[in-house]
Design a protein around this motif. Structure first.
Motif, short mmCIF file in Angstrom:
data_model
loop_
_atom_site.label_atom_id
_atom_site.label_comp_id
_atom_site.label_asym_id
_atom_site.label_seq_id
_atom_site.Cartn_x
_atom_site.Cartn_y
_atom_site.Cartn_z
N SER A 158 0.85 -1.18 0.00
CA SER A 158 0.00 0.00 0.00
C SER A 158 0.89 1.23 0.00
O SER A 158 2.09 1.16 0.26
CB SER A 158 -0.91 0.02 1.24
N ILE A 159 0.29 2.38 -0.34
CA ILE A 159 1.05 3.63 -0.31
C ILE A 159 0.28 4.68 0.50
O ILE A 159 -0.95 4.70 0.51
CB ILE A 159 1.32 4.17 -1.72
N ASP A 160 1.03 5.51 1.17
CA ASP A 160 0.45 6.65 1.87
C ASP A 160 1.11 7.89 1.29
O ASP A 160 2.33 7.93 1.16
CB ASP A 160 0.71 6.57 3.38
N GLY A 161 0.29 8.87 0.96
CA GLY A 161 0.87 10.08 0.41
C GLY A 161 0.62 10.23 -1.06
O GLY A 161 -0.15 9.48 -1.67
N PRO A 162 1.27 11.20 -1.69
CA PRO A 162 0.99 11.53 -3.08
C PRO A 162 1.48 10.47 -4.05
O PRO A 162 2.31 9.62 -3.72
CB PRO A 162 1.75 12.85 -3.28
N ALA B 126 2.15 14.83 -8.84
CA ALA B 126 3.35 15.44 -9.40
C ALA B 126 3.08 15.99 -10.80
O ALA B 126 3.47 17.12 -11.13
CB ALA B 126 4.48 14.41 -9.45
N LEU B 127 2.40 15.22 -11.64
CA LEU B 127 2.14 15.67 -13.01
C LEU B 127 1.23 16.90 -13.06
O LEU B 127 1.38 17.76 -13.94
CB LEU B 127 1.49 14.53 -13.82
N THR B 128 0.31 16.98 -12.13
CA THR B 128 -0.67 18.08 -12.14
C THR B 128 -0.27 19.25 -11.24
O THR B 128 -1.06 20.17 -11.03
CB THR B 128 -2.07 17.56 -11.74
N GLY B 129 0.95 19.20 -10.69
CA GLY B 129 1.45 20.33 -9.93
C GLY B 129 0.94 20.44 -8.51
O GLY B 129 1.12 21.47 -7.86
N ALA C 295 -5.68 12.70 -15.38
CA ALA C 295 -4.52 13.51 -15.75
C ALA C 295 -4.59 14.06 -17.16
O ALA C 295 -4.25 15.22 -17.40
CB ALA C 295 -3.25 12.68 -15.58
N ASP C 296 -5.04 13.27 -18.13
CA ASP C 296 -5.10 13.76 -19.50
C ASP C 296 -5.96 15.01 -19.62
O ASP C 296 -5.61 15.97 -20.32
CB ASP C 296 -5.64 12.67 -20.44
N VAL C 297 -7.09 15.02 -18.91
CA VAL C 297 -7.98 16.18 -18.97
C VAL C 297 -7.32 17.39 -18.31
O VAL C 297 -7.32 18.50 -18.85
CB VAL C 297 -9.32 15.86 -18.27
N GLU C 298 -6.71 17.17 -17.14
CA GLU C 298 -6.10 18.28 -16.42
C GLU C 298 -4.85 18.82 -17.12
O GLU C 298 -4.54 20.01 -17.03
CB GLU C 298 -5.76 17.85 -14.99
N LEU C 299 -4.14 17.96 -17.81
CA LEU C 299 -2.93 18.39 -18.49
C LEU C 299 -3.20 19.06 -19.84
O LEU C 299 -2.31 19.71 -20.39
CB LEU C 299 -1.99 17.20 -18.72
N SER C 300 -4.42 18.93 -20.34
CA SER C 300 -4.71 19.39 -21.69
C SER C 300 -4.50 20.89 -21.88
O SER C 300 -4.23 21.35 -22.99
CB SER C 300 -6.15 19.01 -22.09
N ILE D 239 6.24 17.84 -18.97
CA ILE D 239 6.10 17.89 -17.51
C ILE D 239 6.87 16.75 -16.84
O ILE D 239 7.62 16.97 -15.87
CB ILE D 239 4.61 17.85 -17.10
N LEU D 240 6.73 15.54 -17.34
CA LEU D 240 7.43 14.40 -16.73
C LEU D 240 8.94 14.56 -16.88
O LEU D 240 9.69 14.30 -15.93
CB LEU D 240 6.97 13.09 -17.35
N ALA D 241 9.40 15.01 -18.02
CA ALA D 241 10.83 15.23 -18.22
C ALA D 241 11.37 16.23 -17.19
O ALA D 241 12.45 16.05 -16.63
CB ALA D 241 11.10 15.73 -19.64
N GLY D 242 10.60 17.27 -16.94
CA GLY D 242 11.01 18.26 -15.94
C GLY D 242 11.07 17.68 -14.55
O GLY D 242 11.99 17.97 -13.77
#
Length: 259
Positions: free
Chosen positions: A53-57, A62-65, A91-96, A104-107
């Motif tokens: 499991s994961i806790d946190g972001p 990260a991709l959406t700032g 993400a696709d909608v928010e990044l559009s 963004i990912l490269a950065g």
């Protein structure tokens, strides 16, 4: 050797992208390499395969700032993971409408100084050619395509090749298919025929190693384990070990086949 960022991509689902990233990455770490895996699929199967499991972001934040840096978690000393969650589906909608959305990912990878910290970064792409996959190929030095030995996925290879060529021309001159891996192979007339045609058409870009159908590969993620830890004597473990050895050989000699 300069850090290699490998997008493991295919717009068709069910071809073994996540299985390949999880097991290739794990075996590379066992062989002493520092490896970062990035889960870019909203199904988060890579994340579930390696951690309970994961806790946190996650990568979505990260991709959406919503967070300033990549949320990296440790699987072991040499294997790290950027997890995904179902929210990545948005993400696709928010990044559009984002500025420089393809980079963004490269950065984020640059900011995380992956070239200082890792030998290999493996990007597990979603089964689509949307903005997330576009980000992955824009950030990559290489593209690895898992391909099952059936007719329709074989025909779809042309679409992937055209997409990568577009990215190479417009966004990332490094983008190229450096390998095609045959997965879910079985000793049948169809599998042998598809493999033969693929090797004739694509030549050395096709890995010598191929991954046989093996139920242990499907079972291992249920225990949050890679195939070596789960069933080291299985065909799946043998095949992915052979693939990892060939992968290292190719990366060391800088084999680049721009397709």
């Amino acid at each position: 050797m300069k850090t290699k960022i490998i997008a493991v991509a295919n717009h068709k689902g069910g071809v073994g992208k996540t299985t390949t990233v999880a097991n290739l990455g794990s075996i590379l770490s066992v062989k002493g390499h520092r490896v970062l895996l990035v889960d870019l699929d909203a199904q988060a199967n890579l994340t579930a395969s390696l951690v309970a499991s994961i806790d946190g972001p996650s990568i979505y934040e990260a991709l959406t700032g919503k967070t300033d840096c990549l949320p990296i978690v440790s699987v072991n000393n040499r294997l790290h993971l950027v997890p995904a969650s179902l929210t990545l589906a948005m993400a696709d909608v928010e990044l559009s409408t984002a500025i420089a959305r393809e980079h963004i990912l490269a950065g984020l990878l640059s900011k995380a100084k992956v070239e200082d910290n890792y030998d290999f970064v493996l990007l597990d792409c979603p089964p689509s050619l949307g903005l997330v996959t576009l980000n992955a190929i824009t950030a990559s030095t290489d593209v690895l395509i898992p391909l099952i030995s059936e007719v329709l996925p074989f025909k779809g290879l042309t679409m992937m090749s055209d997409f990568i060529s577009m990215v190479r021309q417009k966004l990332n001159p490094q983008a190229h298919i450096s390998g095609i891996v045959i997965t879910r192979w079985e000793n049948s007339k169809l599998s042998r025929g598809i493999e033969e045609r693929l090797r004739v058409w694509e030549g050395d870009v096709v890995y010598r190693s191929k991954i046989r159908k093996n139920v242990r590969l499907a079972e291992a993620p249920l225990q949050n384990r890679n195939i070596l830890d789960y069933a080291s004597g299985s065909n799946g473990a043998k095949d992915y070990t052979a693939l990892a050895e060939e992968f290292i050989e190719r990366m060391n000699r800088g084999k680049e086949v721009a397709v």
